[in-house]
Design a protein around this motif. Sequence first.
Motif, PDB file in Angstrom:
ATOM      1  N   ASN A  87       0.867  -1.174   0.000  1.00  0.00           N
ATOM      2  CA  ASN A  87       0.000   0.000   0.000  1.00  0.00           C
ATOM      3  C   ASN A  87       0.907   1.229   0.000  1.00  0.00           C
ATOM      4  OD1 ASN A  87      -1.733   2.145   0.688  1.00  0.00           O
ATOM      5  ND2 ASN A  87      -3.134   0.738   1.693  1.00  0.00           N
ATOM      6  N   VAL A  88       1.031   1.855  -1.166  1.00  0.00           N
ATOM      7  CA  VAL A  88       1.912   3.007  -1.316  1.00  0.00           C
ATOM      8  C   VAL A  88       1.031   4.229  -1.535  1.00  0.00           C
ATOM      9  CG1 VAL A  88       3.771   4.043  -2.672  1.00  0.00           C
ATOM     10  CG2 VAL A  88       3.737   1.568  -2.298  1.00  0.00           C
ATOM     11  N   SER A  89       1.063   5.148  -0.605  1.00  0.00           N
ATOM     12  CA  SER A  89       0.217   6.349  -0.678  1.00  0.00           C
ATOM     13  C   SER A  89      -1.252   5.984  -0.865  1.00  0.00           C
ATOM     14  CB  SER A  89       0.641   7.273  -1.826  1.00  0.00           C
ATOM     15  OG  SER A  89       1.944   7.696  -1.627  1.00  0.00           O
ATOM     16  N   GLY A  90      -1.691   4.911  -0.220  1.00  0.00           N
ATOM     17  CA  GLY A  90      -3.087   4.521  -0.329  1.00  0.00           C
ATOM     18  C   GLY A  90      -3.417   3.829  -1.644  1.00  0.00           C
ATOM     19  N   HIS A  91      -2.404   3.573  -2.459  1.00  0.00           N
ATOM     20  CA  HIS A  91      -2.641   2.866  -3.720  1.00  0.00           C
ATOM     21  C   HIS A  91      -2.113   1.449  -3.611  1.00  0.00           C
ATOM     22  CE1 HIS A  91      -2.455   7.047  -5.656  1.00  0.00           C
ATOM     23  NE2 HIS A  91      -3.681   6.748  -5.291  1.00  0.00           N
ATOM     24  N   ARG A  92      -2.893   0.556  -4.170  1.00  0.00           N
ATOM     25  CA  ARG A  92      -2.551  -0.837  -4.018  1.00  0.00           C
ATOM     26  C   ARG A  92      -1.610  -1.282  -5.141  1.00  0.00           C
ATOM     27  NH1 ARG A  92      -6.658  -5.708  -3.929  1.00  0.00           N
ATOM     28  NH2 ARG A  92      -8.178  -4.207  -3.225  1.00  0.00           N
ATOM     29  N   LEU A  93      -0.507  -1.856  -4.758  1.00  0.00           N
ATOM     30  CA  LEU A  93       0.447  -2.346  -5.748  1.00  0.00           C
ATOM     31  C   LEU A  93       0.812  -3.779  -5.399  1.00  0.00           C
ATOM     32  CD1 LEU A  93       2.863   0.714  -5.883  1.00  0.00           C
ATOM     33  CD2 LEU A  93       1.252   0.020  -7.659  1.00  0.00           C
ATOM     34  N   SER A  94       1.037  -4.569  -6.438  1.00  0.00           N
ATOM     35  CA  SER A  94       1.380  -5.959  -6.206  1.00  0.00           C
ATOM     36  C   SER A  94       2.894  -6.143  -6.285  1.00  0.00           C
ATOM     37  CB  SER A  94       0.676  -6.806  -7.264  1.00  0.00           C
ATOM     38  OG  SER A  94       1.441  -7.925  -7.586  1.00  0.00           O
ATOM     39  N   THR A  95       3.467  -6.807  -5.283  1.00  0.00           N
ATOM     40  CA  THR A  95       4.913  -7.072  -5.335  1.00  0.00           C
ATOM     41  C   THR A  95       5.228  -7.896  -6.585  1.00  0.00           C
ATOM     42  OG1 THR A  95       4.569  -9.032  -3.996  1.00  0.00           O
ATOM     43  CG2 THR A  95       5.284  -7.089  -2.830  1.00  0.00           C
ATOM     44  N   THR A  96       4.387  -8.886  -6.856  1.00  0.00           N
ATOM     45  CA  THR A  96       4.643  -9.782  -7.983  1.00  0.00           C
ATOM     46  C   THR A  96       4.604  -9.044  -9.316  1.00  0.00           C
ATOM     47  OG1 THR A  96       3.154 -11.129  -6.692  1.00  0.00           O
ATOM     48  CG2 THR A  96       4.160 -12.150  -8.609  1.00  0.00           C
ATOM     49  N   GLU A  97       3.678  -8.099  -9.419  1.00  0.00           N
ATOM     50  CA  GLU A  97       3.553  -7.361 -10.671  1.00  0.00           C
ATOM     51  C   GLU A  97       4.826  -6.536 -10.923  1.00  0.00           C
ATOM     52  OE1 GLU A  97      -0.030  -5.045 -10.608  1.00  0.00           O
ATOM     53  OE2 GLU A  97       0.228  -4.350 -12.677  1.00  0.00           O
TER      54      GLU A  97
END
Length: 654
Positions: free
Chosen positions: A527-537
């Motif tokens: 969760n970066v700045s409230g945005h969801r990011l996938s480690t795998t992506e």
Amino acid sequence: MSEQTLSNLSREERRFEPPADLAADANVKEEAYARADSDREAFWADAADRLDWGQKWDQVLDWSNPPFAKWFVGGTINAAVNCVDRHVDAGNGDKVAIHWVGEPDDDTRDITYAQLKDEVSKAANALTDLGVKKGDRVAIYMPMIPEVVVAMLACARLGAPHTVVFGGFSADALASRITDCDAKVVITSDGGYRRGAASALKPAVDEAVEKTAGPDGQSQVRHVLVVRRTGQDVDWDDDRDVWWHEAVDNASADHEAEMHDSEHPLFVMYTSGSTGKPKGILHTTGGYLTGTSFTHWEVFDLKDDDVYWCTADVGWITGHSYMVYGPLANGATQVMYEGTPEKGRWWQIVQDYQVSIFYTAPTAIRTFMKQGREIPDGYDMSSLRLLGSVGEPINPEAYVWYREVIGGDRCPVVDTWWQTETGQIMISPLPGVTAGKPGSAMKGLPGVGADVVDDDGQSVPDGSGGYLVLTQPWPAMLRTLWGDDQRFKDTYWSRYPKQGFYFAGDGAKKDEDGDLWMLGRVDDVMNVSGHRLSTTEIESALVSHPKVAEAAVVGAADETTGQAVCAFVILRESAGDGGPDIVEELRKHVQKEIGAIAKPRQIMVVPELPKTRSGKIMRRLLKDVAEHREVGDVTTLADSTVMDLIKDKEGSGA
Ligand code: WT7
């Protein structure tokens, strides 16, 4: 957030009672919890009754084939009609729907509900002329301008599900979303304003459309509808591209809306999961509109004369639920701002437009905290009466600062937990009922079943932690993942098959009073700045670079952004040491593959990665390194010396 900080947090003892006048006049009072408990479906049926339906439903909820829910079965409804026409029909056509504030100073527009209705009708007619029919998908890739709201509502009106792709995402990310949901039309603009300068969007659309071309060289995208925003030069394909100001402005403002089935798809919103491929979260019409409009009225205690402002970008679920559908269905007056947080500008807007309800993310609050209270103190923000927070856990310091400095110590703060998947707010204080605790989202809203359970699905006792689950279906719940029912079941419903709980992917703790404290994700989602990011992506993006052999990504604690992307990469032998600019080269590559938000804060080139004997990368240990902690237990590593090699690298500043 670690267990350690959490136990400190939940010892937080400050309590903030609701202001007496707000409590007395609150839209939703204490009794709602019991009413919803005694008959959940009747409770949600009342919420649905706040909307205009074509045909009334026969059944509130069909849960005969879990996890596939149907809400308001047999009902028909049009989301756009509920967001615009009905307010005009009720005599509120002159009420301002959107106070739009552009990024360049003095670039503002006030749009009334009557004007919005005309624009939406024209856009619906223009889209029809471009061949868009009910059921067709339309991708939207736009900055924060009123036309993006018009575009979404025009799609909803036609029953053409939209998929809004955040303007900060790359051409590659846009292309994969267009392909996944087979969009026929893309709506975009020449560009938008970012931090004072015009930045282009159309070239990314051109590139994305090119990428979606099949073997015959033809893309499924038949038309690109382009708003002129910045006036910058754009490449033009006469057969494919259409100017908005030509197609929409010349269209008729009369459009008869069809009532769609309650379960008709409204939109697909892509979000990161724990594998590389983004998930297309499907939301449908009746339940989604019920859940978002009701919670918007409930949690923000919306009154007719409020001026509401949600600072989220429309490219995320918060923008969908609490800028477009919820507030507009409620006939609210709101502010929409094109720019990003800048010193003082937000507070100027609060002062100028007399904003009374303000909804933002902890990362923004922490940024303003760092800049110092002198800046907000320079503005008159006495119009504010309620503050909201969303996107990540809000630490008590930020909560208290928000309350005191922005809210003048008189506005309740509602910390709202929810997800792209839930569509609507699920866990939050009620501003007229709950004595808020800084840092806690408190408990499930009336009609929502939220609990914290252990590995076996047993509810944990107060004072303990576990996994956050939702125990009952709710109106705005996702219906499936676009084109992938199996992944839908596997991701959310396979963890507790016996109980049939929805697994949220978050850790949580109950304090001694049974109130909930969110602990962040328990899966490979950052969760970066409230945005969801996938480690795998991000790992796949790194590995797609010719110099990279292997990559591991972790989310490391960051004071401002909550978490930050930290990557560890092993280079291919052929790449040697990668050259002096390798780190920048890889950061740029991730930006190109996914978008600027995914760009790692830090990349370390390492000789090895820590793996278990079965070959699984132990990200936990890498997280220790990224957060400059003593590295934890390494006994399950196949080669326990690996961590020494990595730490040496870190020490050398590579
Ligand atoms: C994840 C969902 C909800 C719209 C914005 C993000 C985290 C969200 C809170 C909160 C603690 C929160 C969770 C959740 N999250 N709100 N108030 N307190 N954590 O939507 O991108 O779907 O991300 O954001 O981890 O699972 P999203």
